[in-house]
Design a protein around this motif. Sequence first.
Motif, short mmCIF file in Angstrom:
data_model
loop_
_atom_site.label_atom_id
_atom_site.label_comp_id
_atom_site.label_asym_id
_atom_site.label_seq_id
_atom_site.Cartn_x
_atom_site.Cartn_y
_atom_site.Cartn_z
N SER A 175 -1.34 0.25 15.22
CA SER A 175 -0.33 0.90 14.64
C SER A 175 -0.94 2.10 13.76
O SER A 175 -0.31 3.05 13.45
CB SER A 175 0.43 -0.12 13.99
N ASN A 176 -1.98 1.88 12.84
CA ASN A 176 -2.46 2.57 11.90
C ASN A 176 -1.50 3.01 10.88
O ASN A 176 -1.36 4.09 10.43
CB ASN A 176 -3.09 3.95 12.77
N CYS A 177 -0.42 2.09 10.52
CA CYS A 177 0.49 2.33 9.63
C CYS A 177 0.27 1.44 8.23
O CYS A 177 0.31 0.24 8.45
CB CYS A 177 1.80 1.87 10.30
N PRO A 178 0.22 2.08 7.19
CA PRO A 178 0.05 1.54 5.92
C PRO A 178 1.44 0.53 5.82
O PRO A 178 2.45 1.03 5.77
CB PRO A 178 -0.25 2.61 4.88
N ILE A 179 0.85 -0.61 5.02
CA ILE A 179 1.97 -1.54 4.55
C ILE A 179 1.77 -1.85 2.86
O ILE A 179 0.96 -2.04 2.68
CB ILE A 179 2.04 -2.86 5.21
N TYR A 180 3.01 -1.33 2.51
CA TYR A 180 2.90 -1.71 0.94
C TYR A 180 3.65 -2.92 0.65
O TYR A 180 4.71 -3.37 0.96
CB TYR A 180 3.91 -0.55 0.29
N LEU A 181 2.84 -3.75 -0.11
CA LEU A 181 3.09 -5.02 -0.45
C LEU A 181 3.42 -5.17 -2.23
O LEU A 181 2.52 -5.24 -2.91
CB LEU A 181 2.14 -6.00 -0.25
N PRO A 182 4.88 -5.13 -2.57
CA PRO A 182 4.96 -5.21 -3.88
C PRO A 182 4.44 -6.32 -4.66
O PRO A 182 4.61 -7.65 -3.68
CB PRO A 182 6.55 -4.69 -4.16
N HIS A 183 4.23 -6.72 -5.85
CA HIS A 183 4.03 -7.82 -6.55
C HIS A 183 5.22 -8.81 -6.40
O HIS A 183 4.84 -10.08 -6.08
CB HIS A 183 3.78 -7.57 -7.93
N LYS A 198 -8.02 5.06 -11.69
CA LYS A 198 -8.03 3.73 -10.74
C LYS A 198 -7.05 3.98 -9.88
O LYS A 198 -6.98 3.35 -8.70
CB LYS A 198 -7.63 2.43 -11.63
N ASN A 199 -6.09 4.73 -10.15
CA ASN A 199 -4.93 4.77 -8.95
C ASN A 199 -4.85 6.51 -8.62
O ASN A 199 -3.50 6.62 -8.14
CB ASN A 199 -3.85 4.32 -9.36
N GLY A 200 -5.37 7.37 -8.80
CA GLY A 200 -5.27 8.81 -8.52
C GLY A 200 -6.41 9.71 -9.02
O GLY A 200 -7.12 9.32 -9.52
N VAL A 201 -5.84 10.86 -9.05
CA VAL A 201 -6.55 11.95 -9.71
C VAL A 201 -5.97 13.08 -10.52
O VAL A 201 -4.67 13.02 -10.47
CB VAL A 201 -7.40 12.91 -8.60
N LEU A 202 -6.65 13.59 -11.29
CA LEU A 202 -5.87 14.53 -12.30
C LEU A 202 -6.16 15.98 -11.86
O LEU A 202 -7.33 16.33 -11.42
CB LEU A 202 -6.37 14.19 -13.74
N VAL A 203 -5.12 16.78 -11.92
CA VAL A 203 -5.66 18.13 -11.54
C VAL A 203 -4.67 19.20 -12.69
O VAL A 203 -4.07 18.75 -13.50
CB VAL A 203 -4.56 18.54 -10.02
N HIS A 251 -5.45 -1.98 -4.24
CA HIS A 251 -4.72 -2.62 -4.95
C HIS A 251 -4.61 -1.99 -6.53
O HIS A 251 -5.48 -1.84 -7.20
CB HIS A 251 -5.59 -4.10 -5.32
N ASP A 252 -3.21 -2.08 -6.86
CA ASP A 252 -2.81 -1.59 -8.30
C ASP A 252 -2.48 -2.97 -9.22
O ASP A 252 -1.76 -3.45 -8.66
CB ASP A 252 -1.71 -0.62 -8.03
N TYR A 253 -3.20 -2.94 -10.26
CA TYR A 253 -2.85 -4.42 -11.08
C TYR A 253 -1.54 -4.17 -11.57
O TYR A 253 -0.91 -3.21 -11.95
CB TYR A 253 -3.63 -4.16 -12.48
N LYS A 254 -0.78 -5.45 -11.27
CA LYS A 254 0.40 -5.62 -11.69
C LYS A 254 1.79 -5.00 -10.79
O LYS A 254 2.96 -5.24 -11.05
CB LYS A 254 0.87 -5.31 -13.19
N ILE A 255 1.25 -4.24 -9.98
CA ILE A 255 2.06 -3.23 -9.00
C ILE A 255 2.38 -3.76 -7.80
O ILE A 255 3.38 -4.11 -7.17
CB ILE A 255 1.98 -1.91 -9.26
N GLY A 256 1.26 -3.44 -7.01
CA GLY A 256 1.20 -3.94 -5.44
C GLY A 256 -0.05 -3.51 -4.88
O GLY A 256 -1.08 -3.16 -5.71
#
Length: 586
Positions: free
Chosen positions: A111-119, A1-6, A97-102
């Motif tokens: 601007s093409n600049c990502p904004i992180y919105l914490p919970h 859900k929130n990344g990849v394994l290597v 969207h990460d559940y419970k996180i942000g």
Amino acid sequence: KNGVLVSFADFQGAIEVGHLGLNWDALDEPDGVRDWKKVWEEQIPMNKLIKARIILIDPTTKILRLSLLPHILNMTTPPPLTLSVGSIHTYAKVLQHDYKIGSVLLPNDSSNCPIYLPHRNVGKDVKLPEYNKRYKRGKVIDEIRITSTTKFYFENYAEGSTDPEVLSASVLSYDNLRPGTNYKATIISTGDDTYKYILVQLGVGVKGIVPGNRIFDSGAVISAYKRGHLRKMYKVDGVVNVRVVESDSVERKCTCSLQPSFLKDEDATVSYDLKTNRIVTGAISKIHEEKGFIISFYNNVHGYVTRKRLRRDGISVAEYALGQVVQCRVVRARVASEDGLKKGTLELSLDLTATDDNDEGDDVEIESGIVLPPSSLKITSLEDDADGKQRQEMVIVSFKRKLVDGKSGKLSGRVPRHELMTLGQKLVVGKKIDAKAMILTSTISRRIPYFRLTINPTIVKTSPLSLIPASRTTLYNGAKVVGLVSHVDERFGAFVNFRDGLQGFVPKKYPVEANAVVTAQVISLDGVNDDKGNDNERRRSKIVIKPLKMLQVGDENLVARVVRSKSDMFVSLKVLDVLQESDKTK
């Protein structure tokens, strides 16, 4: 859900979505948001070898955290963010969207600049189920405010907030406060309705205090009528405009003003870098009966109005109150870098005109020896304005500048007190001196702001003026000079003042009285040659003089040469009478 394994060798690792180095624009679509997994598969297919940098080792789970962000792979500075702290962006789309996180949002601009919105930044009233529903992928958020551009510096994200209190806040931290700027604030306390102070909130966790003497232009005194007026105007939870006077981000303190003149001041004084004669608006922060006023401005800038200047302008200290707003004229300003000053200085005047007392601080050069007519001198102070202590030997006077160089304005000088006492007049500030005066110096400057004057009738009437020398170049052994005894030292002798700081020395064997006029003859010129050395060296070189004998009734056998005789003729004379200066006709 929130990344990849290597995996590599016998180790496993994880790369979170934020460290995949995805092109966030590729996730945005007009009708919604693409799944980041599809974007990832397009960029890097499964089972493909990639190069990543280890950013964390977790010994407990034996999992490595890695990153594909370009600036981390190359160990370089992240590219600068184009968003600024405090800016509000509209219609930002939730990309991840990460559940419970942000959540990660992309603003609807270039601007093409990502904004992180914490919970934690969505508001204390928003519960988790509502949060997950409101901020799921593809949702558009009406407003989001940038709260930091450094907290997620490693990932190169800006931090945002949708908390209503943050969106409506004037500032986000004490670092954002700018002295001399107006802000909207919410009243949170009125000091138990005494209005000794008003406490306001400028933002989340950012508070300011309005002292009681910073509410009205008139200053500290708050009558019962005004207190009743305050209860109607300034109520708890009310919104008001305040101006920040001082702010300290380290101590987390802020002083504000509600004074109307401060709120309307369009040219706030926030530094000591000011031009002479500029009109500035400040408030009286300290009243000293002996020294004058301290005027406060913004950003910890303070100026002073000396008592001497107040008296000269006819202003009484009792007319003003602590905290009262006043307009001042800059007399002299020095910034901290000048002459090694640790802090700037600001000299002010409550007289807003700019043509008196040589306040511009420019050097004024004239010819010494100018005689001023009677009543041209006006007493401005019986004290020395440098330290506020009374000087028994000097009185400060002023006179019109046009008397010396034809220009407008006034100049200041010093007259020996003992000379004024001989006139039999009471020394009062503002009184004119009914006597002629001679200017003994030719220059005033910021360092030496006063001309040296004398009203001694013998000096004023001395003719020719060359008898009172102004330079060594006019002197020679045997030259006749006239001067004032300034100081007598019983151990060595006496010192005689001439013009322009030139001074002669009378050895101890020739007794003279202090403050007396001496007619003397030069007997020695030792020290620096006139054509060499600077002015200071010439003044330090000693001019030794010997007083000429004063004739008295009864003196006999005085040898004199008859000047107009056809041949040299010498005669013996006896003094019958000594005429006073007023009796001389020839």
